[in-house]
Design an enzyme around this catalytic site. Structure first.
Site, mmCIF file in Angstrom:
data_model
loop_
_atom_site.group_PDB
_atom_site.id
_atom_site.type_symbol
_atom_site.label_atom_id
_atom_site.label_comp_id
_atom_site.label_asym_id
_atom_site.label_seq_id
_atom_site.Cartn_x
_atom_site.Cartn_y
_atom_site.Cartn_z
ATOM 1 C CB CYS A 46 12.805 9.017 8.769
ATOM 2 S SG CYS A 46 13.923 7.881 7.946
ATOM 3 C CE LYS A 65 -2.079 2.920 1.894
ATOM 4 N NZ LYS A 65 -1.811 4.328 1.541
ATOM 5 C CD GLU A 113 13.026 0.901 10.144
ATOM 6 O OE1 GLU A 113 13.384 1.755 10.978
ATOM 7 O OE2 GLU A 113 13.666 -0.129 9.915
ATOM 8 C CD GLU A 156 8.924 13.148 11.984
ATOM 9 O OE1 GLU A 156 7.763 12.698 12.015
ATOM 10 O OE2 GLU A 156 9.882 12.499 11.518
HETATM 11 P P1 NAD Z 1 1.985 8.359 7.396
HETATM 12 O O1 NAD Z 1 2.110 7.567 8.647
HETATM 13 O O2 NAD Z 1 0.971 9.429 7.341
HETATM 14 O O3 NAD Z 1 1.652 7.402 6.168
HETATM 15 C C1 NAD Z 1 2.481 6.305 5.831
HETATM 16 C C2 NAD Z 1 1.639 5.248 5.145
HETATM 17 O O4 NAD Z 1 0.703 4.713 6.073
HETATM 18 C C3 NAD Z 1 0.836 5.778 3.964
HETATM 19 O O5 NAD Z 1 0.831 4.787 2.955
HETATM 20 C C4 NAD Z 1 -0.549 5.952 4.557
HETATM 21 O O6 NAD Z 1 -1.579 5.905 3.630
HETATM 22 C C5 NAD Z 1 -0.603 4.774 5.515
HETATM 23 N N1 NAD Z 1 -1.546 4.914 6.627
HETATM 24 C C6 NAD Z 1 -1.917 6.054 7.273
HETATM 25 N N2 NAD Z 1 -2.791 5.757 8.253
HETATM 26 C C7 NAD Z 1 -2.982 4.413 8.239
HETATM 27 C C8 NAD Z 1 -3.780 3.505 9.016
HETATM 28 N N3 NAD Z 1 -4.546 3.934 10.015
HETATM 29 N N4 NAD Z 1 -3.702 2.193 8.704
HETATM 30 C C9 NAD Z 1 -2.920 1.739 7.710
HETATM 31 N N5 NAD Z 1 -2.164 2.552 6.943
HETATM 32 C C10 NAD Z 1 -2.184 3.872 7.204
HETATM 33 O O7 NAD Z 1 3.446 8.927 7.079
HETATM 34 P P2 NAD Z 1 3.861 9.898 5.895
HETATM 35 O O8 NAD Z 1 3.343 11.268 6.197
HETATM 36 O O9 NAD Z 1 3.550 9.267 4.607
HETATM 37 O O10 NAD Z 1 5.469 9.896 6.045
HETATM 38 C C11 NAD Z 1 6.181 10.747 6.874
HETATM 39 C C12 NAD Z 1 6.522 10.069 8.182
HETATM 40 O O11 NAD Z 1 7.258 8.883 7.941
HETATM 41 C C13 NAD Z 1 7.412 10.906 9.074
HETATM 42 O O12 NAD Z 1 6.968 10.784 10.402
HETATM 43 C C14 NAD Z 1 8.779 10.257 8.938
HETATM 44 O O13 NAD Z 1 9.671 10.457 9.998
HETATM 45 C C15 NAD Z 1 8.411 8.832 8.793
HETATM 46 N N6 NAD Z 1 9.494 8.075 8.144
HETATM 47 C C16 NAD Z 1 10.238 7.199 8.892
HETATM 48 C C17 NAD Z 1 11.289 6.505 8.297
HETATM 49 C C18 NAD Z 1 12.151 5.539 9.093
HETATM 50 O O14 NAD Z 1 12.863 4.766 8.479
HETATM 51 N N7 NAD Z 1 12.110 5.562 10.409
HETATM 52 C C19 NAD Z 1 11.558 6.694 6.953
HETATM 53 C C20 NAD Z 1 10.786 7.594 6.224
HETATM 54 C C21 NAD Z 1 9.738 8.267 6.836
#
Ligand code: NAD
Length: 500
Positions: free
Chosen positions: A302, A192, A268, A404
């Site tokens: 991240c 997804k 992550e 963040e």
């Molecule tokens: P997000 O959590 O909003 O979304 C990530 C994914 O999860 C998307 O595909 C989204 O549609 C899905 N999602 C959202 N709510 C969900 C739910 N309730 N159930 C299932 N799936 C769901 O994150 P984002 O805004 O896309 O990305 C930015 C975030 O990601 C930042 O917090 C960043 O730090 C983090 N990040 C972490 C790493 C790491 O390796 N630690 C790497 C990259 C990004």
């Protein structure tokens, strides 16, 4: 998946936006609705995306299960490793299309998409082909006090059908970082992608099929999180594990979703990463490194630095140097070679980042660079551009130093002693990455080891060996990925004990 057309050209030519479908069992599948993907560069329409409902998610999980029970599940490790190397070669061959998919969705500079996202996607497949080919098994020759002897050894078996849920910031890189080890160990997957970045995952599904990955092994469903494809997938009883990269609060929601069926999760999550600059650092290298760790990908990595603790004697020099770097960054169209910095991913994300810019001022920050929305002209002002920003005058009690932001911004904070610097860096609910800048070799090791983070760099940042553990502590995640750490998540061991 239709051939990529740059968004502006499609609009200029009055063409209908291209459609992005779900990919299930090798077929393009329509959704229950479509949503519009908007370019963050200029606000133009990139694509109409088919949103999967529960019916499409059911079909995707069923396709993955059928593929798992089919020939894929009986392939040897050597055959799978050969296939993964073929995928890496196919990614190299179709790099231009992948760059264009990634750039169209994110607006990041083409050079960055090519050198980081797409290059790493290929490297991920090669690395896990190597790792799985050379991995050994745990084994023990057992001698009990009563004289009995036995051989214990553990064989690894794939989890089964794995849900892969990824964010928008490094869409292809983060996806392949999970997909490569999942496939290397014999799983099948339902992906997804983020609603903001549907293109590269869909193109990758096509590339995987061309490289010979059987239909149903990799399926892609599009949509949002809550009340959409994300939630339908994580609550699906046919899923054997979830690997997720994204926000910490989404991690909590996914953990609740899988709790009733007790499925393994690999998370992550977010970060509020610190850099420590000691007075003995090579200041030119430190400032250049900080500029990179704060502003790369418009601060949307991240691992990006959002808190910079600087020893008081060099505070003013570092502040002036970094503000100058921030002012020199070139915002512009992704295809222009001089562009260093793209837009934020969306207007909604820019609203969030701007709310932190306002909050910082309310909390008493001095804005050394940026702080608002730039005026760029050239048709770009419909995009979600933001100025690279730098604050002083804040401390660890402020929300802007604790939460963040995920944008091109950091707070510079002075310190006096090494102990104080370590305490300030570790004073956070997150724990993903840290950077220490010093020319004192023993201090570098000493400080780096005391960081309460999954990754701790010295005199560099985001230098990765794909075999090394990657992940975070606290709000930054659960588990580690990379090398054998990934193999452990994507497999279940069965221990065999044979009495000798
Ligand atoms: P997000 O959590 O909003 O979304 C990530 C994914 O999860 C998307 O595909 C989204 O549609 C899905 N999602 C959202 N709510 C969900 C739910 N309730 N159930 C299932 N799936 C769901 O994150 P984002 O805004 O896309 O990305 C930015 C975030 O990601 C930042 O917090 C960043 O730090 C983090 N990040 C972490 C790493 C790491 O390796 N630690 C790497 C990259 C990004």
């Amino acid at each position: 998946f239709e051939t990529m057309t740059p968004p502006l050209r499609a609009a200029e030519q009055g063409q209908a936006p291209r459609a992005i479908h779900n990919m299930i069992a090798g077929e393009r599948v329509e959704g229950i609705a479509t949503f519009t993907k908007i370019s963050p560069v200029d606000g133009s329409v990139v694509a109409e995306v088919h949103e999967a409902g529960t019916e499409q998610v059911d079909r995707a999980v069923a396709a993955a299960r059928a593929a798992f029970d089919g020939p894929w599940g009986r392939m040897t490790v050597a055959e799978r490793a050969r296939l993964l190397r073929g995928v890496a070669d196919a990614i190299d061959r179709r790099a231009d299309e992948l760059v264009s998919a990634e750039v169209g969705d994110t607006g990041k500079p083409e050079t960055l998409a090519r050198d980081l996202d797409v290059a790493r996607a290929a490297a991920n497949f090669r690395s896990f082909a190597d790792t799985v080919s050379t991995a050994g098994l745990d084994s023990f020759l057992t001698e009990l006090p009563d004289g009995r002897r036995a051989l214990n050894y553990a064989v690894r078996k794939p989890l089964g059908v794995v849900a892969v849920i990824v964010p928008w910031n490094l869409p292809l890189l983060l996806l392949t970082w999970k997909l490569a080890p999942a496939l290397a160990t014999g799983n099948t997957v339902v992906i997804k992608p983020s609603e903001e970045t549907p293109s590269s995952a869909t193109l990758l599904a096509e590339i995987l099929a061309e490289a010979g990955v059987p239909a149903g092994v990799v399926n892609v469903v599009h949509g949002f999180g809550a009340d959409s494809a994300g939630e339908a997938l994580t609550t699906h009883p046919g899923i054997d594990g979830v690997t997720f990269t994204g926000e910490s609060s989404t991690g909590s929601a996914i953990m609740r979703a899988v709790a009733p069926r007790v499925r393994p999760v690999s998370f992550e999550l977010g970060g509020k990463n610190a850099a420590l600059v000691f007075a003995d650092a090579d200041l030119d290298a430190a400032v250049a490194g900080l500029a990179r760790s704060t502003y790369l990908n418009t601060g949307q990595v991240c691992l990006c630095t959002e808190r910079i603790y600087v020893q008081r004697a060099v505070f003013d020099d570092v502040a002036a140097g970094l503000a100058e770097h921030a002012a020199r960054l070139r915002l512009g169209r992704p295809e222009q070679p001089a562009t260093t910095t793209g837009p934020l991913i969306s207007q909604a994300h820019r609203d969030k980042v701007l709310s932190y810019f306002d909050l910082a001022v309310a909390e008493g920050a001095t804005v050394l660079a940026g702080g608002g929305i730039p005026t760029l002209g050239d048709g770009l002002d419909g995009g979600s551009w933001i100025e690279p920003t730098l604050w002083t005058g804040l401390d660890n009690s402020h929300r802007t130093v604790r939460e963040e932001v995920f944008g091109p911004v950091a707070a510079l904070i002075p310190f006096d002693t090494e102990e104080e610097a370590i305490a300030l860096a570790n004073d956070t609910d997150y724990g993903l990455a840290a950077v220490t800048w010093t020319t004192d070799l023993t201090r570098g090791h000493r400080v780096a080891q005391q960081m309460r983070t999954g990754m701790s760099w010295v005199n560099t940042w985001y230098l990765r060996d794909l075999r090394s553990p990657f992940g975070g502590v606290g709000l930054s995640g659960i588990g580690r990925e990379g090398g054998h750490h990934s193999l452990e998540f994507y497999t279940e061991p069965t221990n065999v004990c044979v009495q000798l």
